[in-house]
Motif scaffolding. Structure first.
Motif, PDB file in Angstrom:
ATOM      1  N   ASP A  32       4.683  -2.820  16.792  1.00  0.00           N
ATOM      2  CA  ASP A  32       5.940  -3.407  16.344  1.00  0.00           C
ATOM      3  C   ASP A  32       6.281  -2.974  14.925  1.00  0.00           C
ATOM      4  O   ASP A  32       5.430  -2.991  14.030  1.00  0.00           O
ATOM      5  N   LEU A  33       7.545  -2.587  14.734  1.00  0.00           N
ATOM      6  CA  LEU A  33       8.070  -2.209  13.425  1.00  0.00           C
ATOM      7  C   LEU A  33       8.915  -3.354  12.880  1.00  0.00           C
ATOM      8  O   LEU A  33       9.684  -3.971  13.623  1.00  0.00           O
ATOM      9  N   CYS A  34       8.792  -3.614  11.583  1.00  0.00           N
ATOM     10  CA  CYS A  34       9.536  -4.695  10.937  1.00  0.00           C
ATOM     11  C   CYS A  34      10.643  -4.143  10.041  1.00  0.00           C
ATOM     12  O   CYS A  34      10.518  -3.059   9.474  1.00  0.00           O
ATOM     13  N   ALA A  35      11.686  -4.932   9.886  1.00  0.00           N
ATOM     14  CA  ALA A  35      12.783  -4.589   8.984  1.00  0.00           C
ATOM     15  C   ALA A  35      12.328  -4.760   7.541  1.00  0.00           C
ATOM     16  O   ALA A  35      11.716  -5.763   7.192  1.00  0.00           O
ATOM     17  N   ALA A  36      12.660  -3.775   6.699  1.00  0.00           N
ATOM     18  CA  ALA A  36      12.274  -3.823   5.285  1.00  0.00           C
ATOM     19  C   ALA A  36      13.509  -3.920   4.387  1.00  0.00           C
ATOM     20  O   ALA A  36      13.504  -3.432   3.260  1.00  0.00           O
ATOM     21  N   ASN A  37      14.561  -4.550   4.899  1.00  0.00           N
ATOM     22  CA  ASN A  37      15.726  -4.792   4.055  1.00  0.00           C
ATOM     23  C   ASN A  37      15.383  -5.899   3.058  1.00  0.00           C
ATOM     24  O   ASN A  37      14.389  -6.604   3.212  1.00  0.00           O
ATOM     25  N   SER A  38      16.210  -6.064   2.064  1.00  0.00           N
ATOM     26  CA  SER A  38      15.963  -7.068   1.035  1.00  0.00           C
ATOM     27  C   SER A  38      16.049  -8.475   1.620  1.00  0.00           C
ATOM     28  O   SER A  38      16.912  -8.762   2.455  1.00  0.00           O
ATOM     29  N   ALA A  39      15.168  -9.356   1.161  1.00  0.00           N
ATOM     30  CA  ALA A  39      15.207 -10.751   1.605  1.00  0.00           C
ATOM     31  C   ALA A  39      16.516 -11.411   1.186  1.00  0.00           C
ATOM     32  O   ALA A  39      16.993 -12.337   1.838  1.00  0.00           O
ATOM     33  N   ASP A  40      17.105 -10.919   0.097  1.00  0.00           N
ATOM     34  CA  ASP A  40      18.365 -11.467  -0.402  1.00  0.00           C
ATOM     35  C   ASP A  40      19.585 -10.891   0.305  1.00  0.00           C
ATOM     36  O   ASP A  40      20.704 -11.342   0.060  1.00  0.00           O
ATOM     37  N   ALA A  41      19.368  -9.880   1.150  1.00  0.00           N
ATOM     38  CA  ALA A  41      20.497  -9.211   1.796  1.00  0.00           C
ATOM     39  C   ALA A  41      20.217  -8.956   3.268  1.00  0.00           C
ATOM     40  O   ALA A  41      19.988  -7.822   3.683  1.00  0.00           O
ATOM     41  N   PRO A  42      20.248 -10.026   4.087  1.00  0.00           N
ATOM     42  CA  PRO A  42      20.093  -9.800   5.526  1.00  0.00           C
ATOM     43  C   PRO A  42      21.217  -8.890   6.020  1.00  0.00           C
ATOM     44  O   PRO A  42      22.309  -8.877   5.449  1.00  0.00           O
ATOM     45  N   LEU A  43      20.928  -8.117   7.050  1.00  0.00           N
ATOM     46  CA  LEU A  43      21.931  -7.215   7.616  1.00  0.00           C
ATOM     47  C   LEU A  43      22.634  -7.925   8.763  1.00  0.00           C
ATOM     48  O   LEU A  43      21.981  -8.427   9.679  1.00  0.00           O
ATOM     49  N   ARG A 114      14.614  -9.697   6.738  1.00  0.00           N
ATOM     50  CA  ARG A 114      13.420  -8.994   6.270  1.00  0.00           C
ATOM     51  C   ARG A 114      12.194  -9.487   7.039  1.00  0.00           C
ATOM     52  O   ARG A 114      11.989 -10.684   7.221  1.00  0.00           O
ATOM     53  N   GLY A 115      11.381  -8.543   7.493  1.00  0.00           N
ATOM     54  CA  GLY A 115      10.146  -8.875   8.191  1.00  0.00           C
ATOM     55  C   GLY A 115      10.305  -9.096   9.681  1.00  0.00           C
ATOM     56  O   GLY A 115       9.306  -9.230  10.392  1.00  0.00           O
ATOM     57  N   GLU A 116      11.543  -9.128  10.173  1.00  0.00           N
ATOM     58  CA  GLU A 116      11.766  -9.328  11.604  1.00  0.00           C
ATOM     59  C   GLU A 116      11.315  -8.089  12.378  1.00  0.00           C
ATOM     60  O   GLU A 116      11.567  -6.955  11.963  1.00  0.00           O
ATOM     61  N   ARG A 117      10.649  -8.314  13.500  1.00  0.00           N
ATOM     62  CA  ARG A 117      10.235  -7.199  14.355  1.00  0.00           C
ATOM     63  C   ARG A 117      11.471  -6.673  15.077  1.00  0.00           C
ATOM     64  O   ARG A 117      12.113  -7.400  15.818  1.00  0.00           O
ATOM     65  N   ILE A 118      11.800  -5.407  14.833  1.00  0.00           N
ATOM     66  CA  ILE A 118      13.076  -4.861  15.302  1.00  0.00           C
ATOM     67  C   ILE A 118      12.942  -3.764  16.347  1.00  0.00           C
ATOM     68  O   ILE A 118      13.913  -3.437  17.027  1.00  0.00           O
ATOM     69  N   ALA A 119      11.778  -3.159  16.459  1.00  0.00           N
ATOM     70  CA  ALA A 119      11.580  -2.058  17.409  1.00  0.00           C
ATOM     71  C   ALA A 119      10.086  -1.875  17.595  1.00  0.00           C
ATOM     72  O   ALA A 119       9.279  -2.535  16.939  1.00  0.00           O
ATOM     73  N   GLN A 120       9.737  -0.978  18.495  1.00  0.00           N
ATOM     74  CA  GLN A 120       8.330  -0.640  18.657  1.00  0.00           C
ATOM     75  C   GLN A 120       8.160   0.868  18.587  1.00  0.00           C
ATOM     76  O   GLN A 120       9.068   1.627  18.932  1.00  0.00           O
ATOM     77  N   MET A 121       7.005   1.266  18.100  1.00  0.00           N
ATOM     78  CA  MET A 121       6.697   2.680  17.919  1.00  0.00           C
ATOM     79  C   MET A 121       5.528   3.041  18.829  1.00  0.00           C
ATOM     80  O   MET A 121       4.464   2.429  18.755  1.00  0.00           O
ATOM     81  N   VAL A 122       5.761   4.031  19.684  1.00  0.00           N
ATOM     82  CA  VAL A 122       4.736   4.506  20.610  1.00  0.00           C
ATOM     83  C   VAL A 122       4.304   5.903  20.169  1.00  0.00           C
ATOM     84  O   VAL A 122       5.143   6.789  19.997  1.00  0.00           O
TER      85      VAL A 122
END
Length: 152
Positions: A32-43, A114-122
């Motif tokens: 699982d890959l996590c989002a690394a956007n800013s905690a202050d700026a959700p997308l 930030r930190g949300e699992r957004i995709a998976q890497m195989v």
């Protein structure tokens, strides 16, 4: 082929504090890959729109391997959010940041935190083809039957 391969991974400064990609079960194929956007700026991903989400990760794959970035089934089933270019391919010689191109096919806006699992890497082996030009191809029972030709 062995059960594991070594893959070097580096967290960039904007991924500090986030977990490294991880398998969520004993037989999971994807990390699982996590989002690394800013905690202050959700997308905010509006219906029909897409965004490139940073992961804050770079990797060095062994020669003759690739990494595929694939959707998480839960995001697709529950929210209509998926990887736009699925599967995204990361080549063994790429050293830039892994980004995940998400699209919202759902009816409601979706917030990526930030930190949300957004995709998976195989991680997968690659076989390179040698293309050979020919005048004709061998015959098969299917022949030129394409979309829908083998059933509904």
């Amino acid at each position: 082929m062995s059960d594991t391969i070594a893959v070097e991974i580096k967290q960039l400064p904007h991924a500090e504090g986030l977990p490294l990609p991880a398998y969520q079960s004993a037989h999971a194929a994807g990390l699982d890959l996590c989002a690394a956007n800013s905690a202050d700026a959700p997308l905010l991903l509006a219906p029909g729109s897409y965004v490139l989400v940073p992961t804050g990760l770079t990797i060095a794959l062994p020669e003759n391997y690739e990494a595929q970035v694939r959707p998480r089934s839960g995001l697709a089933a529950k929210h209509g959010v998926t990887v736009l270019n699925a599967p995204g391919t990361i080549d063994a010689d790429y050293r830039g940041e892994i980004g995940v191109l998400l699209i919202n096919h759902g009816d409601a806006p979706f917030t990526i935190r930030r930190g949300e699992r957004i995709a998976q890497m195989v991680i997968a082996p690659v076989v390179r083809a040698e293309l050979i030009g020919v005048e004709t191809l061998s015959e098969t029972a299917r022949g030129v039957g394409g979309f829908g030709s083998t059933g509904r």
